[in-house]
Design an enzyme around this catalytic site. Structure first.
Site, PDB file in Angstrom:
ATOM      1  N   CYS A 100       0.841  -1.206   0.000  1.00 53.28           N
ATOM      2  CA  CYS A 100       0.000   0.000   0.000  1.00 53.28           C
ATOM      3  C   CYS A 100       0.873   1.252   0.000  1.00 53.28           C
ATOM      4  CB  CYS A 100      -0.880  -0.030   1.245  1.00 53.28           C
ATOM      5  SG  CYS A 100      -1.750   1.497   1.601  1.00 53.28           S
ATOM      6  N   CYS A 104      -3.917   7.356  -1.634  1.00 55.54           N
ATOM      7  CA  CYS A 104      -5.243   7.363  -2.265  1.00 55.54           C
ATOM      8  C   CYS A 104      -6.346   7.699  -1.278  1.00 55.54           C
ATOM      9  CB  CYS A 104      -5.546   6.013  -2.902  1.00 55.54           C
ATOM     10  SG  CYS A 104      -4.136   4.966  -3.103  1.00 55.54           S
ATOM     11  N   THR A 191      -4.557   4.710   7.607  1.00 56.24           N
ATOM     12  CA  THR A 191      -3.465   4.417   6.672  1.00 56.24           C
ATOM     13  C   THR A 191      -2.639   5.676   6.388  1.00 56.24           C
ATOM     14  OG1 THR A 191      -4.747   2.670   5.650  1.00 56.24           O
ATOM     15  CG2 THR A 191      -3.003   3.627   4.313  1.00 56.24           C
ATOM     16  N   GLU A 258      -0.596   1.604   9.657  1.00 56.75           N
ATOM     17  CA  GLU A 258      -1.820   2.168  10.207  1.00 56.75           C
ATOM     18  C   GLU A 258      -1.621   2.662  11.644  1.00 56.75           C
ATOM     19  OE1 GLU A 258      -1.949  -0.339   8.000  1.00 56.75           O
ATOM     20  OE2 GLU A 258      -3.162   0.715   6.512  1.00 56.75           O
ATOM     21  N   HIS A 293     -12.976   4.730  -2.847  1.00 59.81           N
ATOM     22  CA  HIS A 293     -11.854   3.930  -2.330  1.00 59.81           C
ATOM     23  C   HIS A 293     -12.008   2.449  -2.681  1.00 59.81           C
ATOM     24  CE1 HIS A 293      -8.096   4.081  -0.261  1.00 59.81           C
ATOM     25  NE2 HIS A 293      -8.417   3.053   0.493  1.00 59.81           N
ATOM     26  N   TYR A 297      -9.373  -0.817  -5.137  1.00 60.37           N
ATOM     27  CA  TYR A 297      -8.788  -2.095  -4.731  1.00 60.37           C
ATOM     28  C   TYR A 297      -8.519  -3.023  -5.911  1.00 60.37           C
ATOM     29  CZ  TYR A 297      -8.472  -1.362   0.255  1.00 60.37           C
ATOM     30  OH  TYR A 297      -8.071  -0.925   1.482  1.00 60.37           O
ATOM     31  N   CYS A 300      -4.706  -1.026  -6.942  1.00 59.01           N
ATOM     32  CA  CYS A 300      -3.491  -1.145  -6.109  1.00 59.01           C
ATOM     33  C   CYS A 300      -3.223  -2.599  -5.753  1.00 59.01           C
ATOM     34  CB  CYS A 300      -3.616  -0.300  -4.852  1.00 59.01           C
ATOM     35  SG  CYS A 300      -4.837  -0.896  -3.666  1.00 59.01           S
ATOM     36  N   GLU A 444      -5.983  -6.614   5.750  1.00 56.12           N
ATOM     37  CA  GLU A 444      -6.225  -5.328   5.078  1.00 56.12           C
ATOM     38  C   GLU A 444      -7.102  -5.531   3.841  1.00 56.12           C
ATOM     39  OE1 GLU A 444      -6.062  -1.590   3.206  1.00 56.12           O
ATOM     40  OE2 GLU A 444      -5.418  -3.451   2.283  1.00 56.12           O
TER      41      GLU A 444
HETATM   42 FE1  SF4 Z   1      -3.482   1.598   0.100  1.00 51.31          FE
HETATM   43 FE2  SF4 Z   1      -4.766   0.633  -2.003  1.00 51.31          FE
HETATM   44 FE3  SF4 Z   1      -6.081   2.067  -0.157  1.00 51.31          FE
HETATM   45 FE4  SF4 Z   1      -4.304   3.211  -1.837  1.00 51.31          FE
HETATM   46  S1  SF4 Z   1      -6.259   2.237  -2.380  1.00 51.31           S
HETATM   47  S2  SF4 Z   1      -4.511   3.581   0.346  1.00 51.31           S
HETATM   48  S3  SF4 Z   1      -2.769   1.616  -2.007  1.00 51.31           S
HETATM   49  S4  SF4 Z   1      -5.115   0.041   0.121  1.00 51.31           S
HETATM   50 FE    FE Z   2      -6.382   0.183   2.275  1.00 52.30          FE
END
Ligand code: SF4
Ligand code: FE
Length: 480
Positions: A100, A104, A191, A258, A293, A297, A300, A444
């Site tokens: 991660c 984002c 995060t 985190e 968000h 997923y 990323c 996660e």
């Molecule tokens: Fe992390 Fe993925 Fe969330 Fe971006 S979208 S903060 S890389 S888990």
């Molecule tokens: Fe995340």
């Protein structure tokens, strides 16, 4: 100040006066602390890409507010093309970091607040949107990293905020002053919290009309007075103190770093308040942030599973099993699951819609289905990686033993796979696989961007069951 380089980002963090605790002690210098630095390295890639000719088109954008070139992580989506670029950018960074990169969260929070504040103003004649635009210009001009503070501790889940035994279990306003508000509470699982410049706080859930003091959205500098951080532990994090090989991914570590962020009577001036008391918009803000968000997923995490597929293929090669048909089949399955997740995110971007504020929003059905797939597919991909790699993933001796004058040669000899591959390479790939498929990383995938049930609720609500029933009745010859 224009678009920051990775180095400028790291240096800018040194200027913050954060109050961070880890394992019972205050960390005086978070930037160089071995538990934190890998997460900073990972976030720094979001800055590095903006200066890399290969990724510049994805990693930068033109601000619709100032016309200046900015880092995409501070951009408000102006088209479905922007949403697509976000997805491609996130996959590309995931491929480089294998973990991660945190930025984002703020990016999605900015987009959710931008759109929602506009609609609050339309209904109530407030001035939140103008305030937010000013704040956003500051963020864009200084290329800041914001962490998004959404998840409240929530206490007894059967009770709403105002009915909790302890009112602070949901962050709330405790005092109204002439020049601003004072807030108290905490945000959990944040995060990138200890390596961000700013915190964007939003409510955590839809609220009842009587919970006005909980309907609050604002921005504060990460080192504002009254804020402190309790940094979380991660699987095998003590390995960060004892060597490089056993960490698996020493430069970037596991997941996002985190923290629990505590707000102990923090003052927020009015110009940084973007919602206060409009409980009827709380659900909209939460849902928008969550959907932006969740869409991520399949980007990323897919970059991360690209690395996992590569690692699984390599260990098969090192073990001498890569030609076995069942191994090839397992790798194919990993590829299939990976691309299935990615297509969901891309579809969610291509089917994006324009909101009243003029900015663009994801297709929420696809965003929720892709995140829901992540909660299953990542586990399956990790299971397949374990299957392909073999049991040594769980029994490898330490880096110290590998380097030990007496033990080292025995490890070289007995952990050897195919003769042409150095034993250390085999160990390194195993450690990478162990790191990427273990406890913290899996959890996660399950709960990041909301737990599976939250996605199921949204899918059910948006599925338009009545229309589907009509379709069935028509074909079955049932007339109302
Ligand atoms: Fe992390 Fe993925 Fe969330 Fe971006 S979208 S903060 S890389 S888990
Ligand atoms: Fe995340």
């Amino acid at each position: 100040m224009g678009i920051k380089t990775a180095e400028e980002y790291v240096e800018s963090l040194r200027k913050l006066n954060l109050e961070v605790y880890f394992m019972g002690e205050r960390i005086e210098n978070p930037v160089d602390h071995p538990a934190i630095r890998p997460h900073i390295n990972s976030a720094a890639v979001t800055y590095q890409f903006a200066h890399d000719p290969e990724y510049e088109d994805l990693a930068t954008a033109v601000s619709h507010l100032t016309g200046k070139k900015i880092n995409r992580f501070t951009h408000i989506h102006q088209s479905t093309d922007d949403l697509v670029k976000k997805i491609k950018l996130l996959r590309a960074i995931g491929q480089q970091t294998g973990t991660c990169f945190q930025r984002c969260v703020g990016y999605d929070a900015m987009n959710a607040i931008y759109a929602t504040s506009f609609e609050i103003d339309q209904k109530y004649g407030t001035e939140y949107h103008e305030r937010f635009k000013k704040y956003l210009t500051y963020v864009q001009d200084n290329d800041l990293m914001c962490t998004g503070g959404m998840t409240d501790p929530k206490g007894d889940r059967s009770l709403p905020p105002g009915k909790q035994a302890d009112p602070d279990l949901y962050l709330h306003v405790v005092k109204e002053l002439e020049d601003g508000i004072v807030v108290r509470g905490a945000k959990a699982h944040q995060t990138g919290a200890v390596n961000s410049h700013e915190i964007l706080v939003m409510p955590t859930t839809a609220l009842r009309a009587e919970d006005k003091e909980y309907a609050v959205c604002f921005a504060v500098p990460a080192d504002a007075e009254g804020i402190f951080y309790i940094f979380g532990r991660q699987t095998n994090d003590e390995r960060k103190l004892t060597g490089e090989i056993d960490q698996g991914n020493a430069k970037y570590a596991i997941v996002g770093g985190e923290a629990l962020v505590v707000f102990e009577d923090v003052f927020v001036p009015w110009e940084r308040v973007f919602m206060y008391g409009e409980t009827d918009f709380s659900g909209m803000l939460v849902e928008r942030f969550a959907s932006y968000h969740r869409q991520n997923y399949g980007a990323c995490k897919v970059g991360v599973t690209d690395v996992l597929i590569g690692a699984a293929a390599l260990i098969a090669e090192y073990n001498g099993t890569e030609k076995a048909s069942h191994i090839r089949d397992k790798i194919i399955e990993m590829i299939h699951l990976t691309e299935t997740m990615h297509t969901g995110s891309l579809a969610s971007a291509y089917e994006g819609v324009q909101l009243p504020a003029g900015s663009y929003y994801v297709n929420t059905m696809y965003a929720n289905t892709v995140k829901h797939n992540i909660t299953r597919f990542i586990y399956e991909i990790c299971r397949l990686a374990h299957d392909v790699a073999g049991g040594l993933l769980a029994t490898l001796p330490s880096e110290q033993d590998l380097k030990h004058p007496k033990l080292g040669p025995y490890i070289e000899k007995y952990f050897k796979g195919v003769a042409s591959v150095p034993t250390e390479h085999r160990i390194r790939i195993c450690r990478l696989l162990e790191n990427m498929t273990g406890g913290t990383a899996l959890v996660e995938s399950m709960h990041g961007a909301g737990s599976p049930q939250a996605q199921r609720v949204m899918m059910y609500r948006e599925a338009n069951l009545e229309q589907k029933k009509k379709l069935a009745k028509k074909l079955a010859g049932i007339e109302d």
